[in-house]
Design a protein around this motif. Structure first.
Motif, PDB file in Angstrom:
ATOM      1  N   UNK A   1      -0.094  -6.349   5.246  1.00  0.00           N
ATOM      2  CA  UNK A   1       0.071  -5.185   4.370  1.00  0.00           C
ATOM      3  C   UNK A   1       1.442  -4.562   4.595  1.00  0.00           C
ATOM      4  N   UNK A   2       2.219  -4.491   3.524  1.00  0.00           N
ATOM      5  CA  UNK A   2       3.495  -3.787   3.528  1.00  0.00           C
ATOM      6  C   UNK A   2       3.221  -2.381   3.030  1.00  0.00           C
ATOM      7  N   UNK A   3       3.561  -1.380   3.822  1.00  0.00           N
ATOM      8  CA  UNK A   3       3.338   0.009   3.443  1.00  0.00           C
ATOM      9  C   UNK A   3       4.621   0.564   2.847  1.00  0.00           C
ATOM     10  N   UNK A   4       4.477   1.249   1.728  1.00  0.00           N
ATOM     11  CA  UNK A   4       5.594   1.941   1.092  1.00  0.00           C
ATOM     12  C   UNK A   4       5.198   3.403   0.987  1.00  0.00           C
ATOM     13  N   UNK A   5       6.075   4.291   1.457  1.00  0.00           N
ATOM     14  CA  UNK A   5       5.695   5.697   1.485  1.00  0.00           C
ATOM     15  C   UNK A   5       6.908   6.613   1.535  1.00  0.00           C
ATOM     16  N   UNK A   6       6.706   7.820   1.044  1.00  0.00           N
ATOM     17  CA  UNK A   6       7.711   8.871   1.191  1.00  0.00           C
ATOM     18  C   UNK A   6       7.608   9.508   2.575  1.00  0.00           C
ATOM     19  N   UNK A   7       6.501   9.261   3.268  1.00  0.00           N
ATOM     20  CA  UNK A   7       6.316   9.762   4.637  1.00  0.00           C
ATOM     21  C   UNK A   7       7.036   8.804   5.577  1.00  0.00           C
ATOM     22  N   UNK A   8       8.203   9.210   6.081  1.00  0.00           N
ATOM     23  CA  UNK A   8       9.024   8.287   6.867  1.00  0.00           C
ATOM     24  C   UNK A   8       9.280   8.758   8.295  1.00  0.00           C
ATOM     25  N   UNK A   9       8.481   9.677   8.780  1.00  0.00           N
ATOM     26  CA  UNK A   9       8.705  10.146  10.155  1.00  0.00           C
ATOM     27  C   UNK A   9       8.446   9.005  11.136  1.00  0.00           C
TER      28      UNK A   9
ATOM     29  N   UNK B   1      -5.573   7.966   1.875  1.00  0.00           N
ATOM     30  CA  UNK B   1      -5.024   9.135   2.526  1.00  0.00           C
ATOM     31  C   UNK B   1      -4.390   8.751   3.849  1.00  0.00           C
ATOM     32  N   UNK B   2      -3.099   8.524   3.832  1.00  0.00           N
ATOM     33  CA  UNK B   2      -2.343   8.281   5.057  1.00  0.00           C
ATOM     34  C   UNK B   2      -2.868   7.151   5.901  1.00  0.00           C
ATOM     35  N   UNK B   3      -2.793   7.350   7.202  1.00  0.00           N
ATOM     36  CA  UNK B   3      -3.168   6.324   8.165  1.00  0.00           C
ATOM     37  C   UNK B   3      -4.630   5.922   8.022  1.00  0.00           C
ATOM     38  N   UNK B   4      -5.502   6.857   7.753  1.00  0.00           N
ATOM     39  CA  UNK B   4      -6.923   6.504   7.646  1.00  0.00           C
ATOM     40  C   UNK B   4      -7.165   5.562   6.473  1.00  0.00           C
ATOM     41  N   UNK B   5      -6.456   5.730   5.378  1.00  0.00           N
ATOM     42  CA  UNK B   5      -6.566   4.817   4.241  1.00  0.00           C
ATOM     43  C   UNK B   5      -6.083   3.422   4.612  1.00  0.00           C
ATOM     44  N   UNK B   6      -4.987   3.359   5.357  1.00  0.00           N
ATOM     45  CA  UNK B   6      -4.471   2.073   5.813  1.00  0.00           C
ATOM     46  C   UNK B   6      -5.489   1.390   6.721  1.00  0.00           C
ATOM     47  N   UNK B   7      -6.060   2.151   7.642  1.00  0.00           N
ATOM     48  CA  UNK B   7      -7.032   1.575   8.577  1.00  0.00           C
ATOM     49  C   UNK B   7      -8.271   1.060   7.853  1.00  0.00           C
ATOM     50  N   UNK B   8      -8.721   1.761   6.827  1.00  0.00           N
ATOM     51  CA  UNK B   8      -9.866   1.287   6.032  1.00  0.00           C
ATOM     52  C   UNK B   8      -9.524  -0.036   5.352  1.00  0.00           C
TER      53      UNK B   8
ATOM     54  N   UNK C   1       5.533   5.936  10.905  1.00  0.00           N
ATOM     55  CA  UNK C   1       5.901   4.515  10.912  1.00  0.00           C
ATOM     56  C   UNK C   1       5.382   3.836  12.167  1.00  0.00           C
ATOM     57  N   UNK C   2       5.547   4.481  13.305  1.00  0.00           N
ATOM     58  CA  UNK C   2       5.077   3.910  14.565  1.00  0.00           C
ATOM     59  C   UNK C   2       3.560   3.724  14.536  1.00  0.00           C
ATOM     60  N   UNK C   3       2.832   4.702  14.038  1.00  0.00           N
ATOM     61  CA  UNK C   3       1.375   4.603  13.959  1.00  0.00           C
ATOM     62  C   UNK C   3       0.954   3.454  13.042  1.00  0.00           C
ATOM     63  N   UNK C   4       1.603   3.316  11.913  1.00  0.00           N
ATOM     64  CA  UNK C   4       1.273   2.239  10.983  1.00  0.00           C
ATOM     65  C   UNK C   4       1.542   0.863  11.591  1.00  0.00           C
ATOM     66  N   UNK C   5       2.695   0.724  12.216  1.00  0.00           N
ATOM     67  CA  UNK C   5       3.034  -0.566  12.811  1.00  0.00           C
ATOM     68  C   UNK C   5       2.108  -0.889  13.977  1.00  0.00           C
ATOM     69  N   UNK C   6       1.768   0.114  14.774  1.00  0.00           N
ATOM     70  CA  UNK C   6       0.843  -0.089  15.889  1.00  0.00           C
ATOM     71  C   UNK C   6      -0.550  -0.461  15.388  1.00  0.00           C
TER      72      UNK C   6
ATOM     73  N   UNK D   1       0.847  -1.187   0.000  1.00  0.00           N
ATOM     74  CA  UNK D   1       0.000   0.000   0.000  1.00  0.00           C
ATOM     75  C   UNK D   1       0.879   1.232   0.000  1.00  0.00           C
ATOM     76  N   UNK D   2       0.607   2.153  -0.898  1.00  0.00           N
ATOM     77  CA  UNK D   2       1.278   3.450  -0.938  1.00  0.00           C
ATOM     78  C   UNK D   2       0.355   4.452  -0.253  1.00  0.00           C
ATOM     79  N   UNK D   3       0.871   5.178   0.727  1.00  0.00           N
ATOM     80  CA  UNK D   3       0.036   6.126   1.469  1.00  0.00           C
ATOM     81  C   UNK D   3      -0.335   7.378   0.687  1.00  0.00           C
ATOM     82  N   UNK D   4       0.281   7.602  -0.455  1.00  0.00           N
ATOM     83  CA  UNK D   4       0.021   8.836  -1.202  1.00  0.00           C
ATOM     84  C   UNK D   4      -0.711   8.586  -2.518  1.00  0.00           C
ATOM     85  N   UNK D   5      -1.638   7.644  -2.532  1.00  0.00           N
ATOM     86  CA  UNK D   5      -2.457   7.412  -3.713  1.00  0.00           C
ATOM     87  C   UNK D   5      -3.711   8.278  -3.615  1.00  0.00           C
ATOM     88  N   UNK D   6      -4.322   8.610  -4.754  1.00  0.00           N
ATOM     89  CA  UNK D   6      -5.508   9.478  -4.720  1.00  0.00           C
ATOM     90  C   UNK D   6      -6.649   8.934  -3.854  1.00  0.00           C
TER      91      UNK D   6
END
Length: 103
Positions: free
Chosen positions: A27-35, A10-17, A39-44, A2-7
């Motif tokens: 789900x392996x997340x790939x993103x330019x957002x690397x803070x 939208x970020x974490x909410x898209x992942x949660x959906x 990352x911690x929110x996604x893994x949690x 999953x790329x977090x920056x697809x139309x």
């Protein structure tokens, strides 16, 4: 993956959906957002792994092998805060985003 920056994502909410729709699929997340916070929110929230968008092909291969083997993957150069024994990983952003999906 999953790329977090697809139309339509939208970020974490898209992942949660996505997790809500297919909870048993890693789900392996790939993103330019690397803070660390992202990352911690996604893994949690249950991501099987995370790699930055600029990762080398070998990093992607390693991540997929690890995840296929039932392990989680975060590239070593991505700093994650240490957990204390018994500390839960869920972050406030995860709880807020997840509760918003249930409404």
């Amino acid at each position: 993956m999953l790329d977090l920056k697809l139309p339509d994502v939208t970020g974490l909410s898209g992942f949660l959906r996505l997790r809500e729709r297919i909870p048993d699929v890693p789900v392996l997340v790939i993103s330019a957002l690397t803070s660390v916070e992202v990352v911690q929110a996604l893994m949690a929230a249950g991501a099987a792994g995370f790699i930055p968008k600029d990762a080398a092909t070998n990093d992607l291969k390693t991540a997929l092998i690890e995840i296929r083997s039932g392990r989680r993957y975060i590239r070593r150069d991505i700093e994650m805060p240490a957990r204390r024994p018994g500390q839960r990983r869920a972050c406030p952003q995860c709880r807020r985003s997840a509760s918003g999906l249930r409404n």
